[in-house]
Design an enzyme around this catalytic site. Structure first.
Site, PDB file in Angstrom:
ATOM      1  N   TYR A 143       0.480  -1.569  -0.243  1.00  0.00           N
ATOM      2  CA  TYR A 143      -0.111   0.047   0.162  1.00  0.00           C
ATOM      3  C   TYR A 143       0.952   1.197  -0.041  1.00  0.00           C
ATOM      4  O   TYR A 143       0.017   2.348  -0.669  1.00  0.00           O
ATOM      5  CB  TYR A 143      -0.638  -0.147   1.287  1.00  0.00           C
ATOM      6  CG  TYR A 143      -1.368   1.337   1.150  1.00  0.00           C
ATOM      7  CD1 TYR A 143      -2.770   1.438   0.600  1.00  0.00           C
ATOM      8  CD2 TYR A 143      -1.108   1.792   2.969  1.00  0.00           C
ATOM      9  CE1 TYR A 143      -2.888   3.139   1.218  1.00  0.00           C
ATOM     10  CE2 TYR A 143      -1.733   3.128   3.025  1.00  0.00           C
ATOM     11  CZ  TYR A 143      -3.116   3.590   3.067  1.00  0.00           C
ATOM     12  OH  TYR A 143      -2.917   4.847   2.248  1.00  0.00           O
ATOM     13  N   ARG A 181       0.457   6.876  19.311  1.00  0.00           N
ATOM     14  CA  ARG A 181       0.928   6.891  17.400  1.00  0.00           C
ATOM     15  C   ARG A 181       0.488   8.664  17.517  1.00  0.00           C
ATOM     16  O   ARG A 181       0.835   9.011  16.726  1.00  0.00           O
ATOM     17  CB  ARG A 181       0.927   6.325  16.601  1.00  0.00           C
ATOM     18  CG  ARG A 181       1.511   5.852  15.348  1.00  0.00           C
ATOM     19  CD  ARG A 181       1.350   5.438  14.403  1.00  0.00           C
ATOM     20  NE  ARG A 181       2.057   5.715  12.865  1.00  0.00           N
ATOM     21  CZ  ARG A 181       0.677   5.312  12.228  1.00  0.00           C
ATOM     22  NH1 ARG A 181      -0.424   5.600  12.990  1.00  0.00           N
ATOM     23  NH2 ARG A 181       0.973   5.741  11.023  1.00  0.00           N
TER      24      ARG A 181
HETATM   25  P1  NAI Z   1     -12.237   4.691   2.254  1.00  0.00           P
HETATM   26  O1  NAI Z   1     -10.949   3.090   2.271  1.00  0.00           O
HETATM   27  O2  NAI Z   1     -13.088   5.045   3.610  1.00  0.00           O
HETATM   28  O3  NAI Z   1     -11.933   5.279   0.932  1.00  0.00           O
HETATM   29  C1  NAI Z   1     -11.665   5.011   0.001  1.00  0.00           C
HETATM   30  C2  NAI Z   1     -12.682   4.889  -1.549  1.00  0.00           C
HETATM   31  O4  NAI Z   1     -12.609   4.326  -2.995  1.00  0.00           O
HETATM   32  C3  NAI Z   1     -14.422   3.935  -0.935  1.00  0.00           C
HETATM   33  O5  NAI Z   1     -15.259   4.433  -0.602  1.00  0.00           O
HETATM   34  C4  NAI Z   1     -13.883   2.606  -1.920  1.00  0.00           C
HETATM   35  O6  NAI Z   1     -15.096   2.192  -2.396  1.00  0.00           O
HETATM   36  C5  NAI Z   1     -13.062   3.198  -3.056  1.00  0.00           C
HETATM   37  N1  NAI Z   1     -12.586   2.415  -3.810  1.00  0.00           N
HETATM   38  C6  NAI Z   1     -11.319   1.371  -4.017  1.00  0.00           C
HETATM   39  N2  NAI Z   1     -11.867   0.383  -4.923  1.00  0.00           N
HETATM   40  C7  NAI Z   1     -11.671   1.651  -5.705  1.00  0.00           C
HETATM   41  C8  NAI Z   1     -11.875   0.895  -7.329  1.00  0.00           C
HETATM   42  N3  NAI Z   1     -11.273  -0.175  -7.971  1.00  0.00           N
HETATM   43  N4  NAI Z   1     -12.885   1.877  -8.126  1.00  0.00           N
HETATM   44  C9  NAI Z   1     -12.973   3.476  -7.843  1.00  0.00           C
HETATM   45  N5  NAI Z   1     -13.306   3.404  -6.266  1.00  0.00           N
HETATM   46  C10 NAI Z   1     -12.814   2.665  -5.522  1.00  0.00           C
HETATM   47  O7  NAI Z   1     -10.433   5.551   2.627  1.00  0.00           O
HETATM   48  P2  NAI Z   1     -10.452   6.859   3.366  1.00  0.00           P
HETATM   49  O8  NAI Z   1      -9.851   6.263   4.603  1.00  0.00           O
HETATM   50  O9  NAI Z   1     -11.734   7.526   3.430  1.00  0.00           O
HETATM   51  O10 NAI Z   1      -9.321   7.555   2.659  1.00  0.00           O
HETATM   52  C11 NAI Z   1      -9.367   8.188   1.783  1.00  0.00           C
HETATM   53  C12 NAI Z   1      -7.720   8.437   0.406  1.00  0.00           C
HETATM   54  O11 NAI Z   1      -6.739   9.220   1.843  1.00  0.00           O
HETATM   55  C13 NAI Z   1      -6.790   6.891   0.616  1.00  0.00           C
HETATM   56  O12 NAI Z   1      -6.224   6.794  -0.666  1.00  0.00           O
HETATM   57  C14 NAI Z   1      -5.909   6.955   1.706  1.00  0.00           C
HETATM   58  O13 NAI Z   1      -5.440   6.092   0.844  1.00  0.00           O
HETATM   59  C15 NAI Z   1      -5.638   8.129   1.561  1.00  0.00           C
HETATM   60  N6  NAI Z   1      -5.164   8.715   3.293  1.00  0.00           N
HETATM   61  C16 NAI Z   1      -5.885   8.180   4.041  1.00  0.00           C
HETATM   62  C17 NAI Z   1      -5.160   8.624   5.576  1.00  0.00           C
HETATM   63  C18 NAI Z   1      -6.820   8.200   6.304  1.00  0.00           C
HETATM   64  O14 NAI Z   1      -6.119   8.507   7.878  1.00  0.00           O
HETATM   65  N7  NAI Z   1      -7.585   8.184   6.189  1.00  0.00           N
HETATM   66  C19 NAI Z   1      -4.576   8.212   6.002  1.00  0.00           C
HETATM   67  C20 NAI Z   1      -3.059   8.243   4.826  1.00  0.00           C
HETATM   68  C21 NAI Z   1      -3.780   8.287   3.689  1.00  0.00           C
HETATM   69  C1  15L Z   2      -3.294   4.958   6.296  1.00  0.00           C
HETATM   70  O1  15L Z   2      -3.100   5.396   4.899  1.00  0.00           O
HETATM   71  C2  15L Z   2      -4.650   4.491   6.216  1.00  0.00           C
HETATM   72  O2  15L Z   2      -5.794   4.848   4.940  1.00  0.00           O
HETATM   73  C3  15L Z   2      -5.251   4.821   7.223  1.00  0.00           C
HETATM   74  O3  15L Z   2      -6.699   4.063   7.259  1.00  0.00           O
HETATM   75  C4  15L Z   2      -4.852   4.740   8.876  1.00  0.00           C
HETATM   76  O4  15L Z   2      -4.304   3.559   8.967  1.00  0.00           O
HETATM   77  C5  15L Z   2      -4.037   5.365   8.373  1.00  0.00           C
HETATM   78  O5  15L Z   2      -2.763   5.238   7.419  1.00  0.00           O
HETATM   79  C6  15L Z   2      -2.269   5.621   9.684  1.00  0.00           C
HETATM   80  O6  15L Z   2      -1.411   5.935   9.821  1.00  0.00           O
HETATM   81  O7  15L Z   2      -3.219   5.898  10.584  1.00  0.00           O
END
Ligand code: NAI
Ligand code: 15L
Length: 281
Positions: A143, A181
């Protein structure tokens, strides 16, 4: 509205946790949003927004969705550690489709990168220096590797095609910190929304990298390009220290590295010496 972009903004991952926060927050600022996700959008559609289900693996669909957009907020894809084959389509091929759509429209990309692109940097202890944006990529899994690839994709499209991109290395974006963390990594939803707003409205960004965490005194991270977009976080995880400061995992690998639990998933490196297990780092 004074702070609404002239053109519509495409938001991938709109049905996810952060997508839903942004859809509501940006629509409330008067933005015209084009929302997309592979999953249905679970909330009532905000004003001026449309929603279309699409798979990031479908490049033609991405071109259609981005037509006429001035910016793409790329939050869709696999959002945690998964096997390589699971990450490959949404996070690598999907990212290429997003950048090709941006190239055709001349749109700016905001990429939801992650601390896991650099998760194998050790946490700074005592007076040790925080790491800056130009530190080496040290992904802590497939990832995190896909996020490093995404940032480099932005580098390529800026250098070769002049496509601007803002790579937000998000720490932990949740309603509040839930362990020790996150006193370092937490990003509040309000700081996220202000960050995205600033990144889209900034006159020029080029290719830039931002440490996306709140104003946490315990942050692991130092210099970045935030001045280019005029963003400063306003919240702080420190207010939660009494509640979560004692919540540690008990796993030495997890506690040593910035990526936390991701670093210890399938960790199989043999300690070269029991007295100094991390020599040669
Ligand atoms: P989430 O998992 O809730 O949202 C990701 C969305 O992408 C989901 O709604 C899912 O249905 C969609 N998705 C997955 N595969 C797909 C595909 N093939 N085509 C179209 N849509 C697809 O994750 P969250 O927490 O909302 O994170 C959003 C973004 O931010 C992600 O890229 C994640 O890696 C990044 N991120 C989030 C962090 C956090 O603390 N929430 C930390 C670091 C990065
Ligand atoms: C991420 O990149 C993930 O999307 C989120 O779910 C958390 O695991 C976050 O990092 C984190 O490091 O706390």
């Amino acid at each position: 509205m004074p702070d609404a972009p002239a053109k519509p903004v495409l938001l991938t991952g709109a049905a996810g946790n952060l997508g839903r926060v942004l859809a509501a927050g940006l629509a409330a600022r008067g933005w015209t949003l084009r929302l997309t996700d592979i999953a249905p959008f679970p909330d009532p559609l905000p004003p001026r927004a449309s929603f279309r289900r699409a798979d990031l693996n479908d490049g033609v669909e991405l071109l259609r969705l981005a037509e006429g957009c001035g910016a793409i907020l790329h939050f869709g894809g696999i959002s945690g550690e998964q096997p390589f084959e699971t990450v490959l389509g949404p996070n690598l091929r999907g990212l290429y489709h997003v950048y090709e759509a941006a190239r055709r429209e001349g749109a700016r990309v905001l990429f939801a990168s992650s601390n896991h692109a650099i998760g194998f940097h050790e946490r700074p202890h005592g007076n040790a220096a925080k790491i800056d944006m130009d530190c080496a990529f040290r992904p802590d899994g497939y990832y995190g590797l896909s996020k490093a690839y995404g940032e480099l994709m932005g580098r390529l499209y800026w250098d070769k095609h002049g496509i601007e991109n803002v790579n937000c290395r998000i720490g932990s974006c949740f309603p509040k910190p839930v362990n020790a963390r996150m006193l370092s990594t937490w990003l509040s939803y309000d700081d996220l929304t202000r960050l995205v707003t600033a990144a889209v409205l900034a006159p020029r960004t080029g290719h830039c990298v931002i440490w996306a965490c709140s104003d946490n005194p315990a942050s692991f991270w130092g210099q970045d390009h935030r001045d280019r977009i005029g963003w400063q976080p306003e919240d702080s995880a420190e207010a939660y220290r009494a509640d979560v400061g004692h919540i540690l995992s008990g796993d030495p690998v997890e506690e040593r590295y910035q990526g936390g639990s991701y670093a210890s998933i399938e960790y199989s490196r043999q300690a070269p010496s029991p007295r100094d297990p991390f020599a040669l780092d």
